[in-house]
Enzyme design. Structure first.
Site, PDB file in Angstrom:
ATOM      1  N   HIS A 294       0.772  -1.573   0.385  1.00 19.05           N
ATOM      2  CA  HIS A 294       0.268   0.294  -0.390  1.00 19.05           C
ATOM      3  C   HIS A 294       0.790   0.879   0.169  1.00 19.05           C
ATOM      4  O   HIS A 294       0.358   2.393   0.004  1.00 19.05           O
ATOM      5  CB  HIS A 294      -0.717   0.061   1.069  1.00 19.05           C
ATOM      6  CG  HIS A 294      -0.432  -0.003   2.662  1.00 19.05           C
ATOM      7  ND1 HIS A 294       0.417  -1.307   3.378  1.00 19.05           N
ATOM      8  CD2 HIS A 294       0.090   0.800   3.547  1.00 19.05           C
ATOM      9  CE1 HIS A 294       1.064  -0.920   4.092  1.00 19.05           C
ATOM     10  NE2 HIS A 294       1.124   0.462   4.715  1.00 19.05           N
ATOM     11  N   CYS A 295       2.533   1.084   0.181  1.00 19.00           N
ATOM     12  CA  CYS A 295       2.681   2.405  -0.358  1.00 19.00           C
ATOM     13  C   CYS A 295       4.328   2.927  -1.153  1.00 19.00           C
ATOM     14  O   CYS A 295       3.750   3.457  -1.695  1.00 19.00           O
ATOM     15  CB  CYS A 295       4.040   2.343   1.508  1.00 19.00           C
ATOM     16  SG  CYS A 295       2.660   2.408   3.083  1.00 19.00           S
ATOM     17  N   ILE A 296       4.847   1.835  -0.832  1.00 16.86           N
ATOM     18  CA  ILE A 296       6.379   1.361  -2.457  1.00 16.86           C
ATOM     19  C   ILE A 296       5.521   2.301  -3.594  1.00 16.86           C
ATOM     20  O   ILE A 296       6.481   3.078  -4.722  1.00 16.86           O
ATOM     21  CB  ILE A 296       6.989   0.563  -1.875  1.00 16.86           C
ATOM     22  CG1 ILE A 296       7.432   0.481  -0.776  1.00 16.86           C
ATOM     23  CG2 ILE A 296       7.979   1.123  -3.448  1.00 16.86           C
ATOM     24  CD1 ILE A 296       8.432  -0.317  -0.636  1.00 16.86           C
ATOM     25  N   ASP A 299       3.406   6.233  -3.335  1.00 17.29           N
ATOM     26  CA  ASP A 299       4.000   7.269  -2.180  1.00 17.29           C
ATOM     27  C   ASP A 299       4.629   7.828  -3.410  1.00 17.29           C
ATOM     28  O   ASP A 299       4.763   9.242  -3.251  1.00 17.29           O
ATOM     29  CB  ASP A 299       4.594   6.547  -1.175  1.00 17.29           C
ATOM     30  CG  ASP A 299       3.311   6.204   0.012  1.00 17.29           C
ATOM     31  OD1 ASP A 299       2.614   6.098  -0.366  1.00 17.29           O
ATOM     32  OD2 ASP A 299       4.782   6.073   1.319  1.00 17.29           O
TER      33      ASP A 299
END
Length: 464
Positions: A294-296, A299
Site C-alpha cells: 500500500h506504500c511503495i 507514495d
C-alpha cells in the site's frame, strides 16, 4: 515516551505550558494523560485495526469505525480478518470492554481523539486520490465539538493535513488550535514483520501547534514504545514519503541491475550476496517481479504530483517508478523466452500457474501485488492462468482481476506433472513446498530466488 524525549518535544515545540490553554483542550489533555480518553479509529484495515489494538492495550476506550458492515460484524463477533491481529486478541479487547466496532459515524461526537486511517490511492492518471480523506473529514465535521484531537495517519503529500483536512473542519465555525487540535502521524506498518510490530516501530508525530504536538505525543506515548516529535505537519508528512521513496529508488536500481546482469549471464543474487559483505557504504536491496503493498508503488507519485505545484522536476523518482512498473512485463517476457527455448512452445494456449499472489511473503495482503499485473498480462497473451497461495484461498474482486474474482487457489496436490505448462514464483512464502513444485512443474521462473536461497539448482528453474 521517555523523559528525555519529552524534554526534546518541549524544546522543539517552543513554549507549550498549559497556562492559557482553552478549558476544553486542557480537559482533553488530562483525559489522555490519565488514560481515560475515548479514542476513535476510522478505517479498520491493516493500519487501523493494529492501532486500535494498541490503544485498547494502553487502557483507552476504543471505538473502531468502518464503512464495511462485514468488518464491523466480524470484529464485534470476535473474529479478525487480518493476520497481524489475531482472533484471540480481538476477543480479548471485547471481553475487557475496551473495544467496539461500528458503522455509525455519529458516534464520532463521543470520541476525545479521532485517528484517520483510510486509503490514499492513485487515480488512473497517477495523481493523488483524496476522496477517502475528504469524505471522512466531512463525516467528522458533522459532529466535531470543542476538545477533540484529530490525527491523520494516511500516507499523503506534504500539506494535506493543513490544506485539505483543516479547511473542512473549520467550516463548522470551530478553529484549530483553540477549539480542536490537529496532528499528523504517518503509519509505519510492516505486515508479517514479527520483530518490528506496531508497538515497537518509532512513531513520528507532527502537530499544527505546540499544544497539538504535545497532546498527540502524549496519546501515542501511552501506546507505543517510542514517539518522535517533528517540527510541523508537513515534516511528518514528508518523513513517510522519504522512507518509501528511498526504498522505491533502490529497488528500481537493483531491478535494473537484474535485467543488465541477466543479459550478461551474471547472477544478480550472487552479486548482491557478495556486495553486502562490505561492512560500510552498502545496503542490500533485492529484485523482484515488481512493487507491491500500500506504500511503495503509490507514495512516490504523491510527491511528484505535489512537486509540480512548486515547478520542481522529480525525474529521478519518476524514472524509478517507471522501472518498477515495467518489471511484471519483464517477468512475463522471461517466461515466454524460457518456454520457447526449453519447452518449444508458446505462451498462447498454455496453462500457467502463479505461485504466490500476496505482495510479500507470509501474509494474505494483496494490495498492489505485482502478481495481479502478471496474471493480467498472461491472460492478455492468451494463457489460461491459475494460482496457488495458502494465504489467499480465493481471489477477491480487484480492478485488475475482474476476470478471476472468486477463483480459488489450486490445492498443492493439483501441482503435478502434466497439470500445468509452466509457473512463475511471485511470492516466496516460507510454507512453500519447493520440492513439490519442482517435481510437478516442467518450468519455473523464480522471481524471488527462492530456490537459490534453498540451495536448489535444477535446469527447470529460470531466475526471473
Amino acid at each position: 515516551m521517555s523523559s528525555n524525549e519529552f524534554a526534546d518535544l518541549l524544546v522543539s515545540g517552543g513554549s507549550v505550558g498549559t497556562s492559557g490553554i482553552p478549558e476544553a483542550l486542557a480537559t482533553l489533555e488530562s483525559k489522555i494523560a490519565a488514560g481515560t480518553a475515548s479514542v476513535g479509529v476510522i478505517g479498520l484495515g491493516y493500519v487501523g485495526l493494529p492501532l486500535a489494538r494498541l490503544f485498547a492495550r494502553a487502557g483507552f476506550s476504543v471505538t473502531g469505525f468502518d464503512i464495511d458492515p462485514e468488518k464491523v460484524a466480524s470484529l464485534n463477533g470476535g473474529t479478525s480478518y487480518i493476520g497481524t491481529v489475531s482472533t484471540d486478541e480481538v476477543r480479548g479487547m471485547l471481553e475487557e470492554g475496551r473495544f467496539t466496532a461500528t458503522a455509525n459515524f455519529q458516534s464520532l461526537a463521543d470520541m476525545d481523539a479521532i485517528v484517520i486511517c483510510v486509503p490514499t490511492p492513485l487515480t488512473r492518471n497517477r495523481e493523488p486520490d483524496m476522496s477517502c480523506i475528504e469524505v471522512t473529514t466531512r463525516q467528522i465535521a458533522q459532529v466535531l465539538r470543542p476538545g477533540q484531537l484529530i490525527v491523520l495517519e494516511s500516507t499523503t503529500y506534504p500539506g494535506t493535513t493543513r490544506e485539505v483536512v483543516r479547511p473542512i473542519l473549520e467550516k463548522t465555525g470551530l478553529n484549530s488550535g483553540t477549539d480542536f487540535l490537529l496532528a499528523f502521524s504517518p503509519e509505519r506498518e510492516d505486515p508479517g514483520n514479527e520483530t518490528f510490530t506496531t508497538a515497537r516501530i518509532p512513531k513520528i508525530v507532527g502537530g499544527e501547534d505546540p499544544n497539538a504536538l504535545r497532546i498527540a505525543c502524549s496519546m501515542y506515548g501511552r501506546a507505543l514504545e517510542r514517539v518522535i516529535p517533528v517540527s510541523s505537519l508537513e515534516a511528518a508528512e514528508a518523513v513517510k514519503l522519504t522512507e518509501n521513496i528511498f526504498r522505491c529508488v533502490n529497488i528500481a536500481l537493483v531491478n535494473e541491475l537484474k535485467v543488465v546482469y541477466d543479459a550478461m549471464g551474471i547472477d544478480v543474487w550472487e552479486v548482491i550476496e557478495g556486495a553486502k559483505t562490505k561492512p560500510f557504504g552498502y545496503m542490500p536491496f533485492y529484485p523482484g517481479p515488481g512493487l507491491g503493498g500500500h506504500c511503495i508503488p503509490i507514495d512516490p507519485f504523491y510527491l511528484t504530483w505535489k512537486a509540480r505545484e512548486f515547478d520542481v522536476a522529480t525525474r529521478f523518482i519518476e524514472l524509478a517508478g517507471e522501472i518498477n512498473t515495467r518489471m511484471p512485463h519483464y517477468v512475463v517476457e522471461r517466461l515466454s523466452q524460457a518456454m520457447d527455448s526449453k519447452l518449444g512452445r508458446a505462451l498462447r494456449g498454455s496453462r500457467i500457474l502463479v505461485l504466490g499472489v500476496a505482495y510479500k511473503k507470509n501474509i494474505e495482503d494483496m494490495r498492489e501485488s505485482p502478481a495481479l499485473k502478471i496474471i493480467d498480462l498472461l491472460q492478455d497473451r492468451g494463457c489460461e492462468v491459475f494460482y496457488y497461495d495458502p494465504h489467499v484461498p480465493e481471489l477477491p474482486e480487484t480492478r485488475r482481476l475482474a476476470r478471476m474474482a472468486g477463483t480459488p487457489s489450486v490445492a498443492l496436490e493439483e501441482i503435478q506433472e502434466g497439470a500445468f505448462d509452466a509457473a512463475i514464483l511471485c511470492t516466496d512464502h516460507d510454507s512453500f513446498d519447493l520440492k513439490a513444485f519442482l517435481d510437478g512443474l516442467p518450468l519455473i521462473v523464480d522471481t524471488r530466488n527462492a530456490f537459490g536461497k534453498a540451495g536448489i539448482v535444477d535446469e527447470k528453474i529460470v531466475k526471473g
